[in-house]
Design a protein around this motif. Structure first.
Motif, short mmCIF file in Angstrom:
data_model
loop_
_atom_site.label_atom_id
_atom_site.label_comp_id
_atom_site.label_asym_id
_atom_site.label_seq_id
_atom_site.Cartn_x
_atom_site.Cartn_y
_atom_site.Cartn_z
N ILE A 32 20.37 -81.45 -0.94
CA ILE A 32 20.70 -81.00 -2.29
C ILE A 32 20.82 -82.19 -3.22
CG2 ILE A 32 22.47 -79.92 -3.73
CD1 ILE A 32 21.04 -77.81 -2.24
N LYS A 33 21.53 -83.22 -2.78
CA LYS A 33 21.74 -84.40 -3.63
C LYS A 33 20.44 -85.17 -3.86
CE LYS A 33 25.27 -85.68 -0.99
NZ LYS A 33 26.43 -86.45 -0.46
N GLU A 34 19.50 -85.06 -2.91
CA GLU A 34 18.23 -85.76 -3.08
C GLU A 34 17.31 -85.04 -4.07
OE1 GLU A 34 16.71 -86.02 0.86
OE2 GLU A 34 17.70 -87.94 1.28
N GLU A 35 17.45 -83.72 -4.20
CA GLU A 35 16.54 -82.94 -5.04
C GLU A 35 17.08 -82.64 -6.43
OE1 GLU A 35 14.51 -79.61 -3.38
OE2 GLU A 35 14.65 -80.36 -1.33
N LYS A 54 15.13 -82.78 -10.14
CA LYS A 54 14.56 -84.08 -10.45
C LYS A 54 13.09 -83.93 -10.80
CE LYS A 54 17.94 -86.63 -7.70
NZ LYS A 54 18.19 -87.55 -6.58
N GLN A 55 12.62 -84.67 -11.78
CA GLN A 55 11.32 -84.42 -12.39
C GLN A 55 10.15 -84.59 -11.44
OE1 GLN A 55 10.89 -86.67 -15.97
NE2 GLN A 55 12.67 -85.76 -16.96
N ASP A 56 10.28 -85.43 -10.44
CA ASP A 56 9.13 -85.72 -9.59
C ASP A 56 9.00 -84.75 -8.41
OD1 ASP A 56 11.46 -86.62 -8.47
OD2 ASP A 56 10.54 -88.39 -7.53
N LEU A 57 9.77 -83.69 -8.41
CA LEU A 57 9.75 -82.74 -7.29
C LEU A 57 9.11 -81.43 -7.69
CD1 LEU A 57 13.33 -83.35 -5.84
CD2 LEU A 57 11.16 -84.16 -4.91
N ASP A 58 8.44 -80.79 -6.74
CA ASP A 58 7.82 -79.49 -6.98
C ASP A 58 8.89 -78.39 -6.97
OD1 ASP A 58 5.30 -80.60 -7.11
OD2 ASP A 58 4.98 -80.40 -4.92
N PHE A 59 8.58 -77.31 -7.66
CA PHE A 59 9.52 -76.20 -7.74
C PHE A 59 9.01 -75.03 -6.91
CE2 PHE A 59 10.89 -72.18 -9.59
CZ PHE A 59 12.27 -72.36 -9.61
N HIS A 60 9.91 -74.47 -6.09
CA HIS A 60 9.60 -73.26 -5.32
C HIS A 60 10.75 -72.29 -5.53
CE1 HIS A 60 6.27 -75.27 -3.30
NE2 HIS A 60 7.07 -76.32 -3.16
N GLU A 65 16.32 -70.73 -5.01
CA GLU A 65 17.30 -69.66 -4.99
C GLU A 65 18.32 -69.88 -3.87
OE1 GLU A 65 17.34 -64.78 -5.40
OE2 GLU A 65 15.56 -65.81 -4.65
N LYS A 66 17.85 -70.32 -2.71
CA LYS A 66 18.75 -70.61 -1.59
C LYS A 66 19.66 -71.80 -1.91
CE LYS A 66 15.67 -68.88 2.04
NZ LYS A 66 14.85 -69.24 3.22
N HIS A 67 19.09 -72.80 -2.60
CA HIS A 67 19.89 -73.95 -2.98
C HIS A 67 20.97 -73.57 -3.99
CE1 HIS A 67 16.31 -76.82 -1.87
NE2 HIS A 67 16.85 -76.21 -0.83
N LEU A 68 20.63 -72.71 -4.92
CA LEU A 68 21.61 -72.23 -5.89
C LEU A 68 22.77 -71.54 -5.19
CD1 LEU A 68 19.14 -70.77 -8.52
CD2 LEU A 68 20.81 -72.54 -9.02
N GLN A 69 22.45 -70.72 -4.20
CA GLN A 69 23.48 -70.00 -3.47
C GLN A 69 24.35 -70.96 -2.66
OE1 GLN A 69 24.14 -66.60 -3.81
NE2 GLN A 69 26.01 -67.37 -2.87
N THR A 70 23.74 -71.98 -2.08
CA THR A 70 24.50 -72.97 -1.32
C THR A 70 25.54 -73.66 -2.21
OG1 THR A 70 22.67 -73.40 0.20
CG2 THR A 70 24.34 -75.13 -0.01
N ILE A 71 25.10 -74.07 -3.39
CA ILE A 71 26.00 -74.75 -4.32
C ILE A 71 27.09 -73.81 -4.81
CG2 ILE A 71 26.15 -75.89 -6.57
CD1 ILE A 71 23.36 -77.02 -6.03
#
Length: 330
Positions: A32-35, A54-60, A65-71
């Motif tokens: 999470i902290k890396e992305e 972060k701007q250099d990463l692709d969006f899926h 959605e899973k990352h949002l729920q984790t946070i």
């Protein structure tokens, strides 16, 4: 910062942005902290976490959605996705899923947050036009309580009051205008402005009754006092100001921003909505500001205490509240 500037252009001063404490960031998984860049903010005093890709990463969408729920699970707050650029099909997917997102300078979509805000304001404020905002109520109660202070609230400029109460000058100006709206004070001066209350304190208290509300935003239960920045409240505070004995349940008050900071840091032991050794009242304003020179036992101030309990139907509490009014108003 572009994000903060964009939101404030839309919402005015009803938004604040701050860094997440390091100890809270340590709770996040490394991926999470890396992305994402993680920060925290408040909309109308409602706390959220902002998750900026972060701007250099692709969006899926599915992964995000899973990352949002984790946070959300870690911080127990609503989460808002922030992206510098967004494709139209991505926007459609996020809207379909009702995911909060902001594209600075282009779009702000906050379905979850706006629903919660509507419910919260309805529950806590009723008809908002009839009640004082928290900062205005805090100023009013300070004036009522500190009648014997060498320097009165009316001796200070609005800028000096802002510094004393740890508010921005804009917030104090809004508080003063709110008091004036209900005919409780006048605002004098041009460059340096002062608050002038119109009546003596007993008359003011009577006039303000229909505009004053409980300072308690919500209650949670914990098993250990988190730190020294809490004050005894509710029936735990009544013995100092009345003849009532303390109850079995311990009550403490904490300012809302400090509460959310401790919560994010995982410092609240066994927090839950139902039971615990301590009932923690989350207050809309800082209870400490009102207590200097008032309490000798680390209790909340008596007038905020009165407002937090005035709808309680226990006869013992009603008698205790009558004693508070007799001592601090009349």
């Amino acid at each position: 910062m572009e994000l903060e500037r964009y939101i404030k252009d839309i919402l005015g001063n009803h938004f604040t942005l701050a860094d997440v404490p390091k100890e809270a960031l340590a709770l996040l998984p490394l991926y999470i902290k890396e992305e994402y860049h993680i920060s925290q903010g408040e909309f109308w005093g409602y706390p959220v976490i902002l998750m900026a890709l972060k701007q250099d990463l692709d969006f899926h969408t599915q992964r995000t959605e899973k990352h949002l729920q984790t946070i959300a699970d870690i911080f127990q707050r609503k989460v808002v996705l922030v992206m510098e650029e967004m494709q139209s099909y991505t926007r459609r997917r996020l809207i379909e899923k009702k995911i909060n997102f902001i594209v600075p300078g282009k779009q702000l979509f906050l379905p979850e947050l706006l629903i919660d805000l509507r419910e919260r304001f309805s529950r806590n404020y009723g008809n908002k036009t009839d009640t004082l905002i928290p900062s205005a109520q805090q100023l009013f109660l300070y004036y009522m309580l500190h009648r014997h202070s060498k320097i009165q609230l009316t001796d200070l400029t609005l800028k000096e009051i802002a510094k004393k109460f740890n508010y921005t000058p804009t917030a104090i100006s809004m508080a003063a205008e709110n008091l004036k709206k209900f005919d409780l004070c006048d605002i004098k001066g041009s460059k340096e402005k002062n608050i002038v209350f119109k009546e003596d304190r007993p008359a003011l208290w009577h006039m303000a009754q229909k505009h004053l509300v409980t300072p308690v935003l919500k209650e949670v239960f914990i098993d250990k006092i988190p730190d020294k920045r809490v004050l005894a409240s509710n029936v735990s505070a009544l013995p100092e100001y009345s003849d009532m004995n303390p109850g079995a349940q311990q009550y403490y008050a904490i300012e809302k921003k400090h509460y959310y900071h401790l919560r994010a840091a995982g410092a609240l032991v066994n927090e839950n909505p139902d039971e615990g050794q301590i009932c923690l009242e989350v207050w809309k304003y800082d209870p400490y500001v009102l207590t200097y020179g008032i309490t000798e036992d680390s209790n909340v101030d008596p007038l905020s205490l009165f407002l937090s309990l005035k709808d309680n139907e226990d006869e013992r509490i009603e008698m205790a509240l009558d004693q508070i009014i007799e001592k601090f108003i009349w």
